[in-house]
Design a protein around this motif. Structure first.
Motif, PDB file in Angstrom:
ATOM      1  N   VAL A  30       0.839  -1.201   0.000  1.00  0.00           N
ATOM      2  CA  VAL A  30       0.000   0.000   0.000  1.00  0.00           C
ATOM      3  C   VAL A  30       0.875   1.253   0.000  1.00  0.00           C
ATOM      4  N   THR A  31       1.939   1.235   0.785  1.00  0.00           N
ATOM      5  CA  THR A  31       2.837   2.397   0.839  1.00  0.00           C
ATOM      6  C   THR A  31       3.450   2.692  -0.529  1.00  0.00           C
ATOM      7  N   ILE A  32       3.940   1.648  -1.206  1.00  0.00           N
ATOM      8  CA  ILE A  32       4.628   1.843  -2.481  1.00  0.00           C
ATOM      9  C   ILE A  32       3.668   2.316  -3.568  1.00  0.00           C
ATOM     10  N   ILE A  33       2.523   1.644  -3.704  1.00  0.00           N
ATOM     11  CA  ILE A  33       1.626   2.011  -4.797  1.00  0.00           C
ATOM     12  C   ILE A  33       1.008   3.387  -4.571  1.00  0.00           C
ATOM     13  N   THR A  34       0.734   3.747  -3.317  1.00  0.00           N
ATOM     14  CA  THR A  34       0.151   5.062  -3.042  1.00  0.00           C
ATOM     15  C   THR A  34       1.159   6.173  -3.290  1.00  0.00           C
ATOM     16  N   ALA A  35       2.420   5.912  -2.988  1.00  0.00           N
ATOM     17  CA  ALA A  35       3.452   6.925  -3.209  1.00  0.00           C
ATOM     18  C   ALA A  35       3.636   7.240  -4.683  1.00  0.00           C
ATOM     19  N   PHE A  36       3.351   6.284  -5.552  1.00  0.00           N
ATOM     20  CA  PHE A  36       3.550   6.474  -6.996  1.00  0.00           C
ATOM     21  C   PHE A  36       2.241   6.768  -7.736  1.00  0.00           C
ATOM     22  N   LYS A  37       1.178   7.087  -7.015  1.00  0.00           N
ATOM     23  CA  LYS A  37      -0.100   7.404  -7.657  1.00  0.00           C
ATOM     24  C   LYS A  37      -0.448   8.872  -7.462  1.00  0.00           C
ATOM     25  N   THR A  38      -1.253   9.391  -8.378  1.00  0.00           N
ATOM     26  CA  THR A  38      -1.794  10.732  -8.224  1.00  0.00           C
ATOM     27  C   THR A  38      -2.965  10.701  -7.247  1.00  0.00           C
ATOM     28  N   ARG A  39      -3.381  11.882  -6.804  1.00  0.00           N
ATOM     29  CA  ARG A  39      -4.512  11.955  -5.879  1.00  0.00           C
ATOM     30  C   ARG A  39      -5.788  11.431  -6.530  1.00  0.00           C
ATOM     31  N   GLU A  40      -5.935  11.695  -7.826  1.00  0.00           N
ATOM     32  CA  GLU A  40      -7.128  11.234  -8.533  1.00  0.00           C
ATOM     33  C   GLU A  40      -7.188   9.715  -8.582  1.00  0.00           C
ATOM     34  N   GLU A  41      -6.062   9.061  -8.846  1.00  0.00           N
ATOM     35  CA  GLU A  41      -6.032   7.606  -8.885  1.00  0.00           C
ATOM     36  C   GLU A  41      -6.345   7.009  -7.517  1.00  0.00           C
ATOM     37  N   SER A  42      -5.821   7.614  -6.462  1.00  0.00           N
ATOM     38  CA  SER A  42      -6.098   7.105  -5.113  1.00  0.00           C
ATOM     39  C   SER A  42      -7.559   7.262  -4.755  1.00  0.00           C
TER      40      SER A  42
END
Length: 282
Positions: free
Chosen positions: A33-45
């Motif tokens: 969760v930490t890795i994928i959230t760090a590399f996503k935009t706010r819209e994607e999250s």
């Protein structure tokens, strides 16, 4: 051969591997969760918090490094960690050497050793409030006060491990040095300290991980001024500054994890060497 296969497929073995796999998943899930959230935009999250990013977005890391005084907080954390470890490397082995060599013939040294070891059984929550008051009265609510307190808390388990390890050092080597005219300090520096390097490396690595990731002591002593923040306080204050922006927060988590993970990977052999050598000699 059939008997061996039947033993490998016993229910106890299946349960053991299921337990290990479950433990790995429990550890891996937060990291994922930490890795994928760090590399996503706010819209994607917002659309799907647990989905894999469509592309590796580096804007979160760029915003943290360029706009949020990240290097100031990184520098504070590095200073605290390095200075704390240097003090530990100087004080803990030398103190343990004095205790180890005088423990059986001096009540003062025996009392000092027991007093330090008793600290292992005192939870941090018990001393937390008195600690803050004493630190404030002594003007230690700053980075240098935190460094001293890191040393104090490391003395408990450090002395406990080192005194037992010092007993494994052959005393004949010290006696030979004394016969040749060496003093206690010279004998310790030239003979004893090189022999306890594995345990010194183990103590420094384990305490380095603890100091780098420490949150409670910096929160109690350094949260008055932003200039004194560590990386952990910087991450904690995302909640108020950014209404807790998960993308920036997790990007910051990942940045703070990387240095200590790299150090741990390269220093892992010293941890294993120190613990196994101490176990065999003890």
């Amino acid at each position: 051969m059939n008997g061996k296969k039947e033993k490998q497929l016993r229910p106890s073995s299946i349960l053991k591997y299921l337990f290990l796999i479950s433990g790995c998943l429990v550890i891996a899930a937060p990291l994922y969760v930490t890795i994928i959230t760090a590399f996503k935009t706010r819209e994607e999250s917002t659309v799907n918090f647990f989905s894999f990013p469509s592309q590796f977005y580096l804007g979160n890391f760029r915003e943290i490094i360029e706009k949020q005084n990240y290097f100031r907080y990184l520098g504070n954390t590095v200073i605290i960690t390095v200075c704390s470890l240097l003090l530990m490397a100087l004080v803990i082995p030398s103190l343990s050497y004095a205790l180890s060599r005088n423990l059986r013939r001096s009540k003062f040294y025996r009392f000092s050793y027991i007093y330090l070891v008793i600290g292992l059984f005192v939870p941090f929550q018990v001393v937390m409030i008195p600690l803050v008051k004493i630190a404030s009265s002594l003007h230690m609510s700053n980075i240098w006060g935190l460094i001293v307190l890191n040393l104090v808390f490391a003395l408990r388990d450090g002395v406990f491990l080192f005194v037992a390890y010092m007993d494994s050092v052959p005393r004949e080597l010290e006696e030979s040095a004394f016969i040749d005219g060496a003093g206690v300090v010279q004998t310790y520096i030239q003979i004893v300290f090189p022999l306890v390097k594995p345990m010194t490396a183990t103590i420094m690595i384990l305490n380095g991980l603890s100091v780098w990731n420490d949150f409670m002591l910096p929160l109690l002593l350094l949260n008055k001024s932003k200039n004194s923040w560590t990386l952990q306080l910087f991450q904690y204050n995302f909640k108020t500054t950014y209404s807790f922006d998960y993308n920036l927060a997790f990007a910051s988590f990942l940045l703070s994890m990387l240095p200590v993970m790299v150090v741990y990977v390269f220093a892992q052999k010293y941890i294993i060497q120190g613990l196994t050598t101490g176990a065999v000699k003890g």
